[in-house]
Design a protein around this motif. Sequence first.
Motif, PDB file in Angstrom:
ATOM      1  N   LYS A 160       0.965  -1.280  -0.027  1.00 50.48           N
ATOM      2  CA  LYS A 160       0.205  -0.129   0.055  1.00 50.48           C
ATOM      3  C   LYS A 160       1.014   1.198  -0.027  1.00 50.48           C
ATOM      4  CE  LYS A 160      -3.763  -2.413   0.210  1.00 50.48           C
ATOM      5  NZ  LYS A 160      -3.146  -3.882   0.212  1.00 50.48           N
ATOM      6  N   ILE A 165      -2.810   3.847   3.066  1.00 52.12           N
ATOM      7  CA  ILE A 165      -2.977   3.404   4.390  1.00 52.12           C
ATOM      8  C   ILE A 165      -3.611   4.825   5.077  1.00 52.12           C
ATOM      9  CG2 ILE A 165      -1.664   3.659   6.385  1.00 52.12           C
ATOM     10  CD1 ILE A 165      -1.351   0.890   4.610  1.00 52.12           C
ATOM     11  N   ARG A 169      -6.963   3.852   7.400  1.00 56.00           N
ATOM     12  CA  ARG A 169      -6.997   4.228   8.973  1.00 56.00           C
ATOM     13  C   ARG A 169      -8.447   4.758   9.242  1.00 56.00           C
ATOM     14  NH1 ARG A 169      -2.053   3.548  11.687  1.00 56.00           N
ATOM     15  NH2 ARG A 169      -0.213   3.808  10.378  1.00 56.00           N
ATOM     16  N   GLY A 339      -7.673  -4.362   1.500  1.00 54.98           N
ATOM     17  CA  GLY A 339      -7.410  -2.905   0.711  1.00 54.98           C
ATOM     18  C   GLY A 339      -8.665  -2.616  -0.014  1.00 54.98           C
ATOM     19  N   GLY A 375       4.501  -2.665   3.819  1.00 56.29           N
ATOM     20  CA  GLY A 375       3.383  -2.121   3.137  1.00 56.29           C
ATOM     21  C   GLY A 375       2.383  -2.936   3.022  1.00 56.29           C
ATOM     22  N   VAL A 377      -0.868  -4.956   4.053  1.00 55.39           N
ATOM     23  CA  VAL A 377      -1.674  -4.947   5.210  1.00 55.39           C
ATOM     24  C   VAL A 377      -2.708  -6.022   5.292  1.00 55.39           C
ATOM     25  CG1 VAL A 377      -3.842  -3.924   6.326  1.00 55.39           C
ATOM     26  CG2 VAL A 377      -1.878  -2.515   5.096  1.00 55.39           C
ATOM     27  N   MET A 424      -0.349  -3.717   9.601  1.00 57.60           N
ATOM     28  CA  MET A 424       0.627  -3.469   8.404  1.00 57.60           C
ATOM     29  C   MET A 424       1.974  -3.706   8.782  1.00 57.60           C
ATOM     30  SD  MET A 424       1.337   0.327   6.494  1.00 57.60           S
ATOM     31  CE  MET A 424       1.971   1.107   8.060  1.00 57.60           C
ATOM     32  N   THR A 426       5.789  -3.541   8.600  1.00 52.30           N
ATOM     33  CA  THR A 426       6.940  -2.669   8.141  1.00 52.30           C
ATOM     34  C   THR A 426       8.036  -3.204   8.221  1.00 52.30           C
ATOM     35  OG1 THR A 426       7.302  -1.870  10.510  1.00 52.30           O
ATOM     36  CG2 THR A 426       5.340  -1.082   9.554  1.00 52.30           C
ATOM     37  N   LEU A 433      -3.423  -1.215  13.082  1.00 52.31           N
ATOM     38  CA  LEU A 433      -4.268  -0.143  12.635  1.00 52.31           C
ATOM     39  C   LEU A 433      -5.687  -0.085  13.315  1.00 52.31           C
ATOM     40  CD1 LEU A 433      -4.083  -0.429   8.552  1.00 52.31           C
ATOM     41  CD2 LEU A 433      -2.555   0.777  10.153  1.00 52.31           C
TER      42      LEU A 433
END
Length: 441
Positions: A160, A165, A169, A339, A375, A377, A424, A426, A433
């Motif tokens: 994403k 993102i 959120r 997404g 990136g 989710v 998410m 990283t 989230l």
Amino acid sequence: MNLPDLGALYSHHVRVLAQRADEALARGGFDHLVIPSGTLHYQMFDDRDYPYAVNPNFKAWLPLTKVPNSWLVYTPGKRPKVIFHQPFDYWHVVPDAPNGWWVEHFDIEIIRTPDQALALLPADAARCAILGEPQSTLGAFAPNNPEPVLAYLDWHRAVKTPYEIALMRQAQRLGVRGHRAAEAAFRAGASEFEIHMAYCSAVGQDANELPYGNIVGLNEHAAVLHYTDLGKTAPQPLRSFLIDAGASAFGYASDITRTYATTGHDEFQALIDSVDAAQQQMCAGVRAGVDYKQLHVDAHLSLMGILKDFGVLKVSPEAALATGVSAAFFPHGLGHLIGLQVHDVAGFAASDRGGRIERPQGHPYLRLTRTLEPGMVVTIEPGVYFIDMLLDEVKQCGHGDSIDWNRVDFFRPYGGVRIEDEVMCTEADADNLTRPAFAEA
């Protein structure tokens, strides 16, 4: 988030999509990317249309979810073009003229009838990668969904952009608003239908706008994984409540599940608390380079450890996993990509050139088999349920001695427990989230 902030993120987002499209078209040998928004589907022998669902590839570029018969055209080296259908129509609400943070990035053409798009599409349909459903065909522009193009775009859609993102959120905050209202309605003794209506009111979205049908299950109904019947009368006594419901933000989905017990049902509440604590540990395991299949298998072991602690299982978690007993209590996958779609694309993709990573043997409902990348989710949604037909299969397979059936009888009236967050991946710690949205609500 205010619009100027979102506009800056969107500018970067469009550049990323253009870069991806350039490579995808080169791989497929096409000159243009053409994406119809989709058309209305009408019911057989009637003039009523089904709820419109926009083409996900269209809303990847544009925050537009209610504009059927529109088109996105991208040609490398040129500004993308939007062919925007704004009909003359006194039967329905006509879409507002294009406006907002996205318009400055596109050449926009307004059409009044669907066939007017033909004069604005590329000259040679054969040179176009057209992504959509067959019903979107217009003249020579029939969706061909070329595999090299889709394989590349779908694979990279899993990662994403900051713009995406930000919207995800926002979808979390909207969903949590509904979850808080739903819990309050449950505590007040509402029926499933009344809880659903409280949720929709709090979110400000109805069934046509929500990303999926709300799962609202009281008592034993929590054992039906996709329970959507919505009883009009609350059962008595009221023991438990499972809600799996999300919200939409400019086409991006949230997907959140919580489980509750009424006051006085302390042992079931303790089971909820144990699953919740285990789920948070699973969320923390979302890291770059981690194989999601392994997270799923580890979740089986963790959940079976809980059931052993609560006296439901008489064998080790490892034995329950090896014999398939664990699947009777945890029959679905740990989660999925999310997404633009709730169950987002390319969960099984081996690479951006295609191929497939199969599910582990004995886990037919897992929806994600990829290695996690920054990136991405994903949802993390472990659950334990008391489902008669699956438990009967355990007996039929000769593993009935693995289970304390008196304990099953105790928990059966509660249905089951599921806890779900979106997380998410990283380069460092997992970014949950969902939990911050609950903390703020």
